[in-house]
Design a protein around this motif. Structure first.
Motif, PDB file in Angstrom:
ATOM      1  N   PHE A   1      42.818  -0.076 -31.768  1.00 46.35           N
ATOM      2  CA  PHE A   1      42.145  -0.237 -33.018  1.00 46.35           C
ATOM      3  C   PHE A   1      43.422  -0.528 -33.784  1.00 46.35           C
ATOM      4  O   PHE A   1      44.443   0.350 -33.985  1.00 46.35           O
ATOM      5  CB  PHE A   1      41.549   0.986 -33.219  1.00 46.35           C
ATOM      6  CG  PHE A   1      40.298   1.330 -32.655  1.00 46.35           C
ATOM      7  CD1 PHE A   1      39.198   0.796 -33.260  1.00 46.35           C
ATOM      8  CD2 PHE A   1      40.412   2.082 -31.441  1.00 46.35           C
ATOM      9  CE1 PHE A   1      37.908   1.117 -32.420  1.00 46.35           C
ATOM     10  CE2 PHE A   1      39.243   2.274 -30.749  1.00 46.35           C
ATOM     11  CZ  PHE A   1      37.958   1.681 -31.471  1.00 46.35           C
ATOM     12  N   ARG A   2      43.879  -2.040 -34.214  1.00 46.18           N
ATOM     13  CA  ARG A   2      44.875  -2.084 -34.962  1.00 46.18           C
ATOM     14  C   ARG A   2      46.068  -1.649 -34.349  1.00 46.18           C
ATOM     15  O   ARG A   2      47.108  -0.660 -35.006  1.00 46.18           O
ATOM     16  CB  ARG A   2      44.831  -1.605 -36.565  1.00 46.18           C
ATOM     17  CG  ARG A   2      43.762  -2.234 -37.205  1.00 46.18           C
ATOM     18  CD  ARG A   2      43.757  -1.848 -38.710  1.00 46.18           C
ATOM     19  NE  ARG A   2      42.816  -2.281 -39.557  1.00 46.18           N
ATOM     20  CZ  ARG A   2      42.430  -2.308 -40.965  1.00 46.18           C
ATOM     21  NH1 ARG A   2      43.344  -1.707 -41.474  1.00 46.18           N
ATOM     22  NH2 ARG A   2      41.359  -2.713 -41.385  1.00 46.18           N
ATOM     23  N   GLY A   3      46.596  -1.852 -32.967  1.00 42.01           N
ATOM     24  CA  GLY A   3      47.511  -1.511 -32.456  1.00 42.01           C
ATOM     25  C   GLY A   3      47.632  -0.383 -31.649  1.00 42.01           C
ATOM     26  O   GLY A   3      48.437   0.014 -31.094  1.00 42.01           O
ATOM     27  N   VAL A   4      46.704   0.501 -32.157  1.00 39.33           N
ATOM     28  CA  VAL A   4      46.707   1.566 -31.396  1.00 39.33           C
ATOM     29  C   VAL A   4      45.742   1.908 -30.185  1.00 39.33           C
ATOM     30  O   VAL A   4      44.392   1.781 -30.571  1.00 39.33           O
ATOM     31  CB  VAL A   4      46.474   3.097 -32.301  1.00 39.33           C
ATOM     32  CG1 VAL A   4      46.607   4.375 -31.639  1.00 39.33           C
ATOM     33  CG2 VAL A   4      47.464   3.150 -33.302  1.00 39.33           C
ATOM     34  N   ALA A   5      45.979   2.187 -28.842  1.00 37.08           N
ATOM     35  CA  ALA A   5      44.892   2.337 -27.839  1.00 37.08           C
ATOM     36  C   ALA A   5      44.222   3.495 -27.881  1.00 37.08           C
ATOM     37  O   ALA A   5      44.712   4.659 -27.932  1.00 37.08           O
ATOM     38  CB  ALA A   5      45.643   2.133 -26.564  1.00 37.08           C
TER      39      ALA A   5
END
Length: 531
Positions: A429-433
């Motif tokens: 989600f926008r670079g955060v797993a």
């Protein structure tokens, strides 16, 4: 063949529910022999309902008509793509064999029939141009209306369903027929053809319509509903078993599939057999029963059978037994005809055994307790939290992204026990797993509200969620393509007491998922969905 036009006309139209263009057809018969076509789309496996039009084909032939049987393979593809192109070729071959077997069984001379496959002429240039000509003058409304009773209706229909009735109308011209024959469910296509063929410069045809014969359960007989029909290759025991379960109310002659099929097929088929086997003992409808229940009956006409049943002189069980015996006698030769290695191999390829569907079973979801140890606002999306969740000694800590920032503060969430779907496939989600999903209750009215599911206060990180009747067999990781969560989550809900419940088609009533035998609840929401 009957000698007079009236006699031939009576034979062609007997037992039909409706005839459009009767006078036109009669005037043609006064001058020459008429041409009639009947078409079938090779989709599902043929069932005993196919006997109904076959009996009428026999009438047409006895009246001296030229009869064409169309195997409408392109129509089958257009009807919501029920078959692939490769399967259609095989199914068309199977239909040809089975239709010929039915006709032979009831004594119809197939050497007087013309068999045509739709793709043999429907891909030719002139036909294709006529399809375009029709498309240029037919409205979407008229095309959809024409196919309403025949083409599968869905919320977002493909264009192919609109083209279907156009082709069926054109077939009348390209098969050079004077009349088209079909069930009364085809009526809207028939009237469509009467309206639009003359606009292309082609003559209007007559239309002959059989009444629809219902399935064994009282509804329409359908290849897709195993409970409504008997397959032509069903064993004698299977036939008897299905008929035993058929709807047949004592004395009811209005809504009785056994009587309806007897009228449309059994008695006409026996009449054909008797006509073609004058030196053999006559076949009739037999009621076999002990003397104390009235003794044996040999019934020669449908009218006699209907009268006796209406007067309750024949019990539904005896009617079913007599019907089963008569039907088995018709199906035995067809099974024998198809009981060859070649036909069985063709059948297996045309109708391969279905691949078991991926079961959207709650047992496959790894539901367990997690404890939120840290919460931070997502650096690029303030509507989301990035949580650290302890899932116990087996799974350890996970990072999970949740879109609940508008409903729950970090302080309210930190340190809380939650319910987690722990085996979802990691997503970014926008670079955060995110390595899991928190389960929450939601309501939309009077204002959107979200509350996380709360296990009992004694629950520990890593405790398993169990559901009575379902053995836990979680996938190592859920495959998003199988949409297990999407299919299962609607079965979860919050009841009027604020308790999490699960309602499955496999259970008679909702059950409560539990952690260590304790229910899972939400603080204030009632009658809420779960996501």
């Amino acid at each position: 063949m009957p000698e007079t036009v009236d006699e031939r006309m009576d034979l062609i139209t007997r037992n039909l529910q409706e005839t459009l263009g009767r006078d036109k057809l009669r005037s043609i018969m006064a001058e020459r022999e008429v041409s009639i076509y009947w078409g079938t789309a090779p989709t599902g496996r043929p069932h005993i309902g196919y006997f109904v039009p076959m009996v009428k084909l026999a009438d047409f032939l006895r009246a001296g008509a030229h009869v064409t049987v169309l195997f409408a393979d392109i129509h089958a593809y257009l009807d919501n793509m029920k078959s692939s192109w490769d399967q259609l070729k095989l199914r068309t071959q199977y239909y040809q064999q089975v239709i010929k077997a039915i006709l032979t069984t009831i004594g119809v001379p197939i050497d007087k029939l013309r068999f045509v496959v739709g793709s043999e002429y429907q891909l030719e240039r002139k036909y294709t141009l006529d399809v375009y000509r029709l498309e240029a003058i037919v409205s979407e409304h008229d095309a959809k209306k024409a196919g309403a009773e025949v083409v599968k209706q869905v919320a977002s229909p493909a264009l192919s369903g609109l083209v279907y009735p156009l082709l069926q109308a054109l077939d009348e011209e390209y098969l050079e027929c004077d009349a088209q024959f079909g069930g009364v469910d085809q009526r809207k296509i028939f009237t469509f053809a009467e309206k639009y063929l003359p606009q292309l410069g082609y003559r209007k045809r007559s239309h002959l319509m059989n009444a629809m014969v219902g399935g064994l359960n009282g509804s329409k007989m359908s290849s897709s509903d195993a409970n409504s029909k008997i397959d032509l290759l069903d064993s004698a025991d299977m036939v008897k078993q299905k008929i035993k379960m058929a709807f047949c109310e004592e004395g009811n002659i209005e809504n009785n599939p056994i009587l309806a099929f007897s009228r449309a097929v059994i008695f006409p088929a026996f009449d054909l057999w008797n006509m073609n086997h004058a030196d053999a003992p006559r076949r009739c409808f037999e009621i076999i029963r002990p003397e104390k229940f009235g003794g044996h009956l040999s019934i020669a006409t449908f009218e006699e059978l209907q009268t006796l049943f209406a007067a309750k002189e024949i019990h539904p069980g005896d009617l079913k037994n007599g019907f089963a015996a008569a039907l088995v006698s018709l199906l035995d030769p067809i099974r024998a005809f198809c009981d060859t290695p070649e036909t069985q191999a063709l059948l297996a390829k045309a109708y391969p055994a279905p691949v078991p569907a991926i079961q959207a079973d709650v047992s496959r979801i790894d539901l367990r307790v997690g404890v939120v140890t840290h919460v931070a606002v997502h650096p690029e999306n303030p509507a989301q939290y990035v949580e650290t969740v302890d899932l116990g000694p087996e799974l350890g800590e996970r990072t999970i992204v949740s879109g609940i920032a508008a409903h729950i503060t970090p302080e309210q969430l930190t340190g809380k026990s939650v319910i987690v779907a722990a085996n979802v496939k990691p997503s970014k989600f926008r670079g955060v797993a995110s390595h899991g999903m928190l389960l929450a209750a939601t309501v939309a009215e009077p204002a959107p509200k979200v509350e996380l599911l709360v296990p009992d206060e004694d629950a520990k990180a890593g405790d398993l969620v169990t559901i009575a009747g379902f053995e836990r067999k979680p996938d190592a990781q859920l495959n998003p393509k199988h949409k297990i969560l999407e299919k299962v989550m609607p079965d979860f809900s919050i009841d009027a007491e604020g308790v999490l419940v699960f309602k499955s088609p496999r259970a008679d009533a909702p059950v409560q998922p539990k952690v260590a035998n304790n229910a899972i609840t939400v603080p204030t929401l009632r009658n809420a969905a779960v996501a």
